[in-house]
Design a protein around this motif. Sequence first.
Motif, PDB file in Angstrom:
ATOM      1  N   ASN A 367       0.843  -1.189   0.000  1.00 30.68           N
ATOM      2  CA  ASN A 367       0.000   0.000   0.000  1.00 30.68           C
ATOM      3  C   ASN A 367       0.880   1.242   0.000  1.00 30.68           C
ATOM      4  N   THR A 368       0.274   2.410  -0.029  1.00 32.38           N
ATOM      5  CA  THR A 368       1.060   3.644  -0.160  1.00 32.38           C
ATOM      6  C   THR A 368       1.827   3.990   1.103  1.00 32.38           C
ATOM      7  N   GLN A 369       1.561   3.276   2.192  1.00 38.12           N
ATOM      8  CA  GLN A 369       2.354   3.446   3.414  1.00 38.12           C
ATOM      9  C   GLN A 369       3.556   2.509   3.452  1.00 38.12           C
ATOM     10  N   GLY A 370       3.665   1.645   2.418  1.00 31.83           N
ATOM     11  CA  GLY A 370       4.780   0.715   2.345  1.00 31.83           C
ATOM     12  C   GLY A 370       4.521  -0.615   2.994  1.00 31.83           C
ATOM     13  N   MET A 373       1.061  -6.217   1.126  1.00 30.00           N
ATOM     14  CA  MET A 373      -0.345  -6.614   0.965  1.00 30.00           C
ATOM     15  C   MET A 373      -0.475  -8.052   0.461  1.00 30.00           C
ATOM     16  N   PHE A 374       0.150  -8.355  -0.684  1.00 29.12           N
ATOM     17  CA  PHE A 374       0.097  -9.721  -1.206  1.00 29.12           C
ATOM     18  C   PHE A 374       1.160  -9.889  -2.286  1.00 29.12           C
ATOM     19  N   PHE A 375       1.424 -11.140  -2.644  1.00 35.77           N
ATOM     20  CA  PHE A 375       2.321 -11.408  -3.763  1.00 35.77           C
ATOM     21  C   PHE A 375       1.846 -12.671  -4.465  1.00 35.77           C
ATOM     22  N   GLY A 376       2.374 -12.907  -5.657  1.00 36.43           N
ATOM     23  CA  GLY A 376       2.016 -14.106  -6.403  1.00 36.43           C
ATOM     24  C   GLY A 376       3.121 -14.486  -7.367  1.00 36.43           C
ATOM     25  N   VAL A 377       3.203 -15.774  -7.660  1.00 35.90           N
ATOM     26  CA  VAL A 377       4.148 -16.283  -8.644  1.00 35.90           C
ATOM     27  C   VAL A 377       3.489 -17.454  -9.349  1.00 35.90           C
ATOM     28  N   VAL A 393      -0.118  -8.788 -14.373  1.00 36.40           N
ATOM     29  CA  VAL A 393      -0.949  -7.609 -14.151  1.00 36.40           C
ATOM     30  C   VAL A 393      -2.412  -7.999 -13.975  1.00 36.40           C
ATOM     31  N   VAL A 394      -2.928  -8.845 -14.878  1.00 34.50           N
ATOM     32  CA  VAL A 394      -4.328  -9.264 -14.798  1.00 34.50           C
ATOM     33  C   VAL A 394      -4.593  -9.999 -13.488  1.00 34.50           C
ATOM     34  N   GLU A 395      -3.698 -10.927 -13.157  1.00 30.96           N
ATOM     35  CA  GLU A 395      -3.859 -11.713 -11.931  1.00 30.96           C
ATOM     36  C   GLU A 395      -3.829 -10.808 -10.698  1.00 30.96           C
ATOM     37  N   ALA A 396      -2.885  -9.862 -10.667  1.00 28.05           N
ATOM     38  CA  ALA A 396      -2.770  -8.955  -9.528  1.00 28.05           C
ATOM     39  C   ALA A 396      -3.988  -8.040  -9.425  1.00 28.05           C
ATOM     40  N   CYS A 397      -4.530  -7.604 -10.560  1.00 26.42           N
ATOM     41  CA  CYS A 397      -5.727  -6.758 -10.546  1.00 26.42           C
ATOM     42  C   CYS A 397      -6.913  -7.481  -9.915  1.00 26.42           C
ATOM     43  N   LEU A 398      -7.075  -8.734 -10.253  1.00 27.33           N
ATOM     44  CA  LEU A 398      -8.191  -9.514  -9.702  1.00 27.33           C
ATOM     45  C   LEU A 398      -8.058  -9.660  -8.185  1.00 27.33           C
ATOM     46  N   ILE A 399      -6.813  -9.881  -7.709  1.00 26.84           N
ATOM     47  CA  ILE A 399      -6.599  -9.989  -6.261  1.00 26.84           C
ATOM     48  C   ILE A 399      -6.851  -8.642  -5.596  1.00 26.84           C
TER      49      ILE A 399
END
Length: 451
Positions: A367-370, A373-377, A393-399
């Motif tokens: 988030n903007t405070q640093g 939040m989440f990650f994916g591979v 990008v698509v996968e991260a947008c859905l999350i």
Amino acid sequence: MGSIAKEIDAKELEKEFLPFLRMYKDGTVERLLGTPYVPPSPLDPETEVSSKDITISLDPSISARLYLPKFNQTHHQKLPILVYYHGGGFCIESAFSSDHHRFLNSLVAQGQVVAVSVEYRLVPEHFLPNAYEDCWAALQWVASHVKDDNVVNKEPWLMNHGDFSRVFLGGDSAGANIVHNTAMRAGVESLHDGVKLVGAFLTHPYFWGSKPVRSEASEGHDKALPCLVWNFVYPNAPGGIDNPMINPFVETGAHSLAVLGCSRVLVAVAEKDELRDRGVYYYEELIKSKWEGEAELVQVEGEDHAFHVLNFETENAKTLIKRLASFLLKPKPPTQSAAGPWQLIIKVAGFRNKKKNRRAHVYEAINTQGDFMFFGVNSSLARTAPGVLLEAVVEACLIAENHGLHHVLFLSDCRGLVKVFNSGRASDGQDNVRLADINFLVLHGFLCKMI
């Protein structure tokens, strides 16, 4: 008498390259131009800049003078890093010369940077391309300090005070030519641990070519000093005076200006300089190319080549140095962009296993405070590098949508992806499908940007 004759014989002139130097048959070189060497200073009385000399490599012999400005030590301040290449037609001057030492003291104080002024090997003892290789090796050495891996000979000024997200190149004359060629190489080859160049300034850059540009005279063009210097310092250059290292307007493949490996460039020219038109032409061709960075041109009237180094006390010199310092002080674009209406910042990356012919992507969101939040591979079926990253990008947008977050700033080091994402067009059919998925999200309330 015999010994005197031998001594005279030993100093017999072999070759002259006037007005720069004389070469003697005993291997010695007499340089006719250039300023005296001066030692480094623990504290310059005028600027309060500290300097010291260090060895980068013993074989080949590469050294440097480091500069550190005065700042509040209690804040453990991280400063931009400037790797500087001096001018002198590849055959005279030095990182230890009095004129460059004085110039860099002033620039470092005003620009608040840690500077590494590289002492590369000179012609005729070492003909080109040795200087280019030395300067690339010096940049790689600087980049190697990004990680504290317990290597004993790491330079503490870089380790303790250098900000490796803000690395700049700078140079004058032949040094500016080296800046261009080093930045071009950084556009196609990686620096240590993914270090990226932010910007580069080229003051009175040394470029030439077989055909005149702008107001250059056609008559005697091949006998002009810039042409004679190049033929002397790089006698075996493929293509001669139209080698891309001296004529960057020969746009072929990896030599296209579009691959320049930094996001900001400043070009400075002087009205009376024989190289002025080449510098202006370089700026014009750069902004017309497919290079995606930001370029600036500074033109100074009434001055000649390298005046800001050679005539340091003039008002025009002080004004130009202040302009260069301003270029170095300018905040990074990502810092400015991240201050917008974003709820989430996501960095995406892709990689490939060549042995198994498999691709994969990875993303990490804060988030903007640093806060994490989440990650994916995940594995990817995409055929192109931008395609792999578009999947991320698509996968991260859905999350992100599942978290109720719809204002997303994406960060990527892949220029191809940034171009595809922001243009909304791709040459690969699969990639266009993924862009359509992103557009669908945008139509339903997503705000996305990529830098």
